[in-house]
Scaffold this motif. Structure first.
Motif, mmCIF file in Angstrom:
data_model
loop_
_atom_site.group_PDB
_atom_site.id
_atom_site.type_symbol
_atom_site.label_atom_id
_atom_site.label_comp_id
_atom_site.label_asym_id
_atom_site.label_seq_id
_atom_site.Cartn_x
_atom_site.Cartn_y
_atom_site.Cartn_z
ATOM 1 N N ASN A 84 61.044 60.462 60.864
ATOM 2 C CA ASN A 84 60.336 61.704 61.206
ATOM 3 C C ASN A 84 59.518 62.156 59.995
ATOM 4 O O ASN A 84 59.726 61.670 58.883
ATOM 5 C CB ASN A 84 61.355 62.773 61.626
ATOM 6 C CG ASN A 84 62.320 63.089 60.495
ATOM 7 O OD1 ASN A 84 61.959 63.793 59.555
ATOM 8 N ND2 ASN A 84 63.520 62.520 60.541
ATOM 9 N N PRO A 85 58.606 63.121 60.226
ATOM 10 C CA PRO A 85 57.707 63.525 59.139
ATOM 11 C C PRO A 85 58.423 64.176 57.955
ATOM 12 O O PRO A 85 57.836 64.307 56.881
ATOM 13 C CB PRO A 85 56.766 64.537 59.804
ATOM 14 C CG PRO A 85 56.886 64.289 61.263
ATOM 15 C CD PRO A 85 58.259 63.770 61.500
ATOM 16 N N ALA A 100 58.254 62.155 54.833
ATOM 17 C CA ALA A 100 57.015 62.011 54.062
ATOM 18 C C ALA A 100 57.148 62.840 52.793
ATOM 19 O O ALA A 100 56.566 63.910 52.647
ATOM 20 C CB ALA A 100 55.829 62.465 54.905
ATOM 21 N N THR A 101 57.971 62.364 51.867
ATOM 22 C CA THR A 101 58.278 63.087 50.634
ATOM 23 C C THR A 101 58.673 62.067 49.564
ATOM 24 O O THR A 101 59.248 61.016 49.893
ATOM 25 C CB THR A 101 59.414 64.121 50.897
ATOM 26 O OG1 THR A 101 59.811 64.710 49.667
ATOM 27 C CG2 THR A 101 60.634 63.500 51.550
ATOM 28 N N HIS A 118 53.293 50.955 51.330
ATOM 29 C CA HIS A 118 52.733 51.943 52.255
ATOM 30 C C HIS A 118 51.277 51.548 52.488
ATOM 31 O O HIS A 118 50.777 50.611 51.838
ATOM 32 C CB HIS A 118 52.946 53.375 51.753
ATOM 33 C CG HIS A 118 52.415 53.682 50.393
ATOM 34 N ND1 HIS A 118 51.095 53.494 50.042
ATOM 35 C CD2 HIS A 118 53.025 54.151 49.275
ATOM 36 C CE1 HIS A 118 50.911 53.850 48.793
ATOM 37 N NE2 HIS A 118 52.084 54.246 48.294
ATOM 38 N N GLU A 160 63.097 69.282 58.976
ATOM 39 C CA GLU A 160 62.160 68.353 58.336
ATOM 40 C C GLU A 160 61.581 68.927 57.041
ATOM 41 O O GLU A 160 61.284 68.192 56.104
ATOM 42 C CB GLU A 160 61.029 67.993 59.306
ATOM 43 C CG GLU A 160 61.522 67.149 60.481
ATOM 44 C CD GLU A 160 60.422 66.820 61.472
ATOM 45 O OE1 GLU A 160 59.257 67.210 61.239
ATOM 46 O OE2 GLU A 160 60.735 66.167 62.487
ATOM 47 N N TYR A 161 61.414 70.267 56.989
ATOM 48 C CA TYR A 161 60.760 70.855 55.816
ATOM 49 C C TYR A 161 61.532 70.602 54.532
ATOM 50 O O TYR A 161 60.964 70.273 53.501
ATOM 51 C CB TYR A 161 60.552 72.363 56.008
ATOM 52 C CG TYR A 161 59.284 72.660 56.769
ATOM 53 C CD1 TYR A 161 58.083 72.822 56.084
ATOM 54 C CD2 TYR A 161 59.283 72.742 58.147
ATOM 55 C CE1 TYR A 161 56.908 73.073 56.767
ATOM 56 C CE2 TYR A 161 58.118 72.986 58.850
ATOM 57 C CZ TYR A 161 56.929 73.158 58.161
ATOM 58 O OH TYR A 161 55.766 73.382 58.829
ATOM 59 N N CYS A 197 47.136 59.158 67.487
ATOM 60 C CA CYS A 197 48.045 60.269 67.802
ATOM 61 C C CYS A 197 47.273 61.423 68.456
ATOM 62 O O CYS A 197 47.787 62.083 69.361
ATOM 63 C CB CYS A 197 48.729 60.717 66.519
ATOM 64 S SG CYS A 197 49.936 61.990 66.790
ATOM 65 N N GLY A 202 55.274 53.701 57.482
ATOM 66 C CA GLY A 202 54.585 54.825 58.092
ATOM 67 C C GLY A 202 55.459 55.406 59.176
ATOM 68 O O GLY A 202 56.672 55.141 59.205
ATOM 69 N N ALA A 203 54.861 56.205 60.071
ATOM 70 C CA ALA A 203 55.647 56.842 61.120
ATOM 71 C C ALA A 203 56.317 55.790 62.013
ATOM 72 O O ALA A 203 57.464 55.942 62.417
ATOM 73 C CB ALA A 203 54.769 57.767 61.943
ATOM 74 N N PRO A 248 48.652 55.442 63.818
ATOM 75 C CA PRO A 248 48.504 56.876 63.525
ATOM 76 C C PRO A 248 47.184 57.478 63.996
ATOM 77 O O PRO A 248 47.163 58.629 64.442
ATOM 78 C CB PRO A 248 48.630 56.947 61.996
ATOM 79 C CG PRO A 248 48.652 55.551 61.490
ATOM 80 C CD PRO A 248 48.980 54.645 62.623
ATOM 81 N N SER A 250 61.287 58.628 49.241
ATOM 82 C CA SER A 250 61.796 58.026 50.494
ATOM 83 C C SER A 250 61.681 56.504 50.474
ATOM 84 O O SER A 250 62.576 55.800 50.946
ATOM 85 C CB SER A 250 60.979 58.503 51.693
ATOM 86 O OG SER A 250 61.195 59.825 51.947
#
Ligand SMILES: NC(=O)C1=CN([C@@H]2O[C@H](COP(=O)(O)OP(=O)(O)OC[C@H]3O[C@@H](n4cnc5c(N)ncnc54)[C@H](OP(=O)(O)O)[C@@H]3O)[C@@H](O)[C@H]2O)[C@@H](O)CC1
Ligand SMILES: Nc1ncnc2c1ncn2[C@@H]1O[C@H](COP(=O)(O)OP(=O)(O)O)[C@@H](O)[C@H]1O
Ligand SMILES: [K+]
Length: 502
Positions: A432-433, A436-437, A377, A482-483, A199, A413-414, A196, A440
């Protein structure tokens, strides 16, 4: 897909030239054509293109790309860095070809004064240094990099952002690395792209095939792999016609505590959607109605405690056990986890608070059953194995941990990174991002547990589980974006993910 170090890739280039056979200048032409083709298809043709060429083959690529872009009438200027040494090998040929073509403005940079100002609406093609970088950039090279980064122009790096090493950047000068918008890399992503913290240098990356010889790839040994759909599809077992629920195992999930029953619900649903025959969810008394109401397909095992996990049920009837999501770290839970480890379950996934309890009791590491799957994580991994300076160092720690305790570790992670006790490393390519919630990770635990119970090996359950989890996330993101993605969406898209793999 195998992943290699830059040094190994250079070896594969050499082998390809011998086996195919192909001349190095022709391999460079092939590689450069792929870059030029991508650029032509993806940029605004009205923009001015600034190509920066270094002293080696990465620079040679840039020179060839300039010639190809000029064929399509793109407006190109080449800036070749001149360290006062003669160009050698293929870059010379490409320099001559450019001179003969006479359609590209050619400039040399031999001092800071000759570094150009680059307008914001320009495209920079970065062919300064590639996989042959042998020390951090300094002097004139660093000044060029800084000027390019300052410009605000759109930067496309050839093979690797100049100044970035393909593997370990612990000792690099981070102010002397190109910050690309896109990196067009040849045949394999470099390891450092998957970390990461890199990036900001790599930007979006695309792998361009350049026909390196399959035998050369086959012959070159590596511990590193990138998960692909084909590889994972090959591992999915069809469900036999006369199979019954007993065929697909009985999973035990120990998850949830008062106030955190959602973790148990999510992991239970994910486990069921992963094809398990039977699931028993072990919950505290206060979780009984919640789990019965929200996951009617699961059976329950009720803990004597009102609020937490405090007692290990009889584990002899279960094919695999998952423990951790939403567990909390109360003293009685800690002791119950220890008792579970002492009971030596043969197939075990450990996540979340179960990992946090372990890190507070590091003398229990020796109790971990062989091939147990740990899914921390990065923060949880840091608690387990100590802090790392960067992801490369963390990977070394992860490998040591896997080997020492003979366990599989998934550092999430990603590009979730999976290490096996034998030293193999797999990076995930899905996800995908939007993922990140909260919750998951609980879903991942449920999926891996479901696969383990179905008698997939620990290695396969982990690889399939991680890939499938990310794929469900990608399918969910294409539908709702994604949101708005939440953990439950991963579960509702697991079926479609399986269908894509069959
Ligand atoms: N992969 C493939 O299949 C194919 C790969 N291809 C391309 O080849 C690229 C690799 O090329 P490469 O080996 O010539 O190395 P490259 O990155 O150009 O740099 C070496 C030069 O830089 C110099 N140098 C190094 N560090 C430095 C520093 N800190 N500061 C200053 N100078 C430094 C070094 O000088 P030296 O120190 O050795 O004297 C040498 O002159 C690869 O990324 C891809 O683009 C394609 O063409 C074909 C297919
Ligand atoms: N940017 C991202 N791209 C892809 N996957 C991601 C990304 N962020 C998180 N994930 C995935 O989501 C999951 C999050 O797990 P975790 O942090 O344990 O969440 P929680 O504890 O809330 O359940 C992991 O499997 C991780 O790989
Ligand atoms: K480069």
């Amino acid at each position: 897909m195998k992943l290699f170090t830059c040094k190994q890739i250079a070896g594969i280039d050499q082998l390809t030239m011998k086996l195919e056979p192909v001349l190095s200048i022709d391999l460079m032409e092939r590689a450069s054509f792929q870059i030029a083709d991508w650029v032509i298809k993806n940029i605004n043709h009205d923009w001015q293109i600034y190509l920066f060429a270094g002293p080696g083959n990465n620079g040679g690529d840039a020179l060839a790309v300039a010639r190809m872009l000029a064929w399509s009438n793109l407006k190109c200027t080449v800036y070749r860095i001149d360290f006062g040494r003669e160009l050698k090998g293929d870059p010379v040929i490409n320099w001559q070809r450019l001179e003969e073509q006479n359609q590209v403005i050619l400039r040399k940079i031999d001092s800071e004064d000759s570094i150009p100002e680059i307008p914001v609406d320009a495209i920079v093609i970065d062919g300064l240094f590639g996989s042959g970088l042998n020390k951090p950039l300094d002097g004139l090279a660093k000044e060029i990099v800084k000027q390019i980064n300052r410009s605000g122009a759109t930067i496309i790096s050839i093979d690797i952002p100049s100044g970035l090493f393909g593997e370990d950047n612990s000792k690099n000068d981070l102010s002397a690395i190109i910050k690309a918008d896109h990196t067009l890399t040849f045949q394999f992503p470099k390891l450092s792209f998957l970390f990461p913290e890199n990036c900001e240098f790599v930007g979006d990356w695309t792998v361009l095939p350049i026909g390196l010889h399959p035998n050369a790839i086959e012959q070159t040994e590596t511990p590193y792999h990138f998960l692909t759909k084909k590889f994972i599809s090959g591992k999915i077992k069809p469900r036999e016609k006369f199979s019954h629920k007993g065929t697909f195992g009985h999973a035990l999930l120990i998850a949830g505590s008062y106030g955190k029953m959602g973790a148990s619900v999510l992991a239970s649903q994910a486990c069921l959607r992963s094809g398990v025959g039977l699931l028993t969810s072990h919950v505290p008394q206060s979780g009984y109605e919640i789990i019965q109401n929200s996951v009617p397909e699961a059976m329950t095992s009720i803990d004597p405690s009102e609020t937490v996990f405090s007692e290990v049920p009889d584990i002899s009837r279960y094919s695999a056990i998952g423990i951790g999501p939403g567990l909390d770290k109360k003293q009685e839970t800690q002791q119950a986890l220890k008792a579970l480890l002492q009971a030596k379950p043969s197939k075990l996934v450990i996540d979340a608070d179960a990992l946090n309890i372990l890190s507070e009791n590091q003398d229990w590491y020796d109790l971990l059953p062989e091939n147990a799957i740990l899914t921390p994580h990065p923060k949880e991994f840091e608690r387990l194995a100590g802090a790392s300076f960067n992801s490369f160092e963390r990977l070394q720690k992860q490998l040591q941990f896997s080997a020492k305790y003979k366990v599989i570790v998934v550092c999430k992670g990603a590009h979730s990174c999976i290490t096996l006790p034998d030293g193999k490393v797999f990076f995930n390519s899905t996800g995908n991002p939007g993922m990140a919630t909260g919750g998951s990770g609980d879903v991942l635990t449920g999926i891996i547990l479901g696969l383990l119970a179905q008698n997939y090996s620990a290695e396969d359950a982990t690889l399939i589980g991680v890939y499938l989890h990310g794929m469900a996330g990608d399918l969910a993101a294409t539908e709702i974006g994604e949101y708005s993605l939440i953990a439950g969406d991963l579960i509702s898209h697991l079926g479609k993910a399986f269908l894509q793999l069959e």
